[in-house]
Design a protein around this motif. Structure first.
Motif, short mmCIF file in Angstrom:
data_model
loop_
_atom_site.label_atom_id
_atom_site.label_comp_id
_atom_site.label_asym_id
_atom_site.label_seq_id
_atom_site.Cartn_x
_atom_site.Cartn_y
_atom_site.Cartn_z
N LYS A 268 0.90 -1.23 0.03
CA LYS A 268 -0.20 -0.09 0.07
C LYS A 268 0.86 1.29 -0.06
CE LYS A 268 -4.37 -0.86 0.03
NZ LYS A 268 -5.43 -0.56 -1.01
N LYS A 269 2.00 1.26 0.58
CA LYS A 269 2.94 2.39 0.77
C LYS A 269 3.53 2.75 -0.65
CE LYS A 269 4.26 1.99 5.58
NZ LYS A 269 5.56 1.82 6.56
N THR B 260 12.03 7.66 -0.05
CA THR B 260 10.86 7.20 0.16
C THR B 260 10.53 6.09 -0.85
OG1 THR B 260 9.43 8.81 -0.98
CG2 THR B 260 9.82 8.95 1.75
N GLN C 218 10.29 -2.57 0.70
CA GLN C 218 9.39 -3.27 1.49
C GLN C 218 8.33 -4.29 0.70
OE1 GLN C 218 7.44 -0.10 3.73
NE2 GLN C 218 9.02 0.09 4.99
N THR C 219 8.02 -3.66 -0.51
CA THR C 219 7.25 -4.31 -1.30
C THR C 219 7.99 -5.58 -1.94
OG1 THR C 219 6.07 -2.45 -2.07
CG2 THR C 219 5.66 -4.29 -3.47
N TRP D 177 0.47 4.10 -2.74
CA TRP D 177 0.53 5.48 -2.61
C TRP D 177 1.79 6.40 -2.98
CZ3 TRP D 177 -3.58 8.24 -2.28
CH2 TRP D 177 -4.92 7.54 -1.65
N TRP D 178 2.73 5.83 -2.83
CA TRP D 178 3.96 6.54 -3.55
C TRP D 178 3.86 6.82 -4.83
CZ3 TRP D 178 7.96 5.58 -6.81
CH2 TRP D 178 8.94 6.23 -6.93
N PHE E 100 9.89 2.13 0.05
CA PHE E 100 8.62 1.34 -0.10
C PHE E 100 8.94 0.26 -1.30
CE2 PHE E 100 6.63 5.51 0.99
CZ PHE E 100 6.93 5.42 2.39
#
Length: 144
Positions: free
Chosen positions: A2-3, A123, A130-131, A6-7, A127
């Motif tokens: 999700k991050k 960022t 993380q993904t 949104w990024w 992200f």
């Protein structure tokens, strides 16, 4: 995931706004504004050459915007696209802004953009990693 989604959306909207700002600056605004912000004397032909040279950048901005928004629909599938956007932020963002400052353009505005580029880079890397970690987690097969 999700991050990163949104990024990609925020980066896409940011680039849409940059594109609209550049359209106004190059085609709808006063040529005096451009002449005042170029660090050398600029007549009508110099302004025209500037607009012609800047136009590929403008089209690229819209390309980045629409691609980021499209990739946000499935960020797990498009992590490499996010990493490409991060690389473009560095090369076409940070390095180009440093180049323009060195060529005599107003430093304050470009330093502000460098800060924004660096925020997007950090960022985006965070992200995207993380993904990647989420999508790389082992899947249990039927019968395990």
């Amino acid at each position: 995931m999700k991050k990163l989604q949104w990024w990609l959306r925020i980066v896409g909207v940011w680039y849409l706004l940059l594109g609209l700002m550049n359209i106004y600056m190059m085609f709808l605004g006063s040529q005096d504004y451009l002449a005042q912000n170029i660090p050398f004397p600029a007549d009508e032909w110099a302004i025209r050459a500037f607009v012609d040279g800047w136009s590929p950048f403008l089209f690229e901005i819209f390309g980045i915007a629409t691609f980021a928004l499209w990739a946000s629909r499935n960020p797990g599938k498009h992590v490499s696209a996010a990493l490409l956007l991060v690389w473009l932020e560095f090369t076409h963002g940070v390095l180009d802004d440093i180049f323009l400052i060195a060529r005599g353009y107003e430093a304050a505005g470009y330093i502000g953009f460098i800060v924004i580029h660096l925020i997007i880079i950090v960022t985006g890397l965070l992200f995207a990693r993380q993904t990647q970690a989420q999508t790389a987690s082992p899947q249990l097969a039927v019968g395990d």
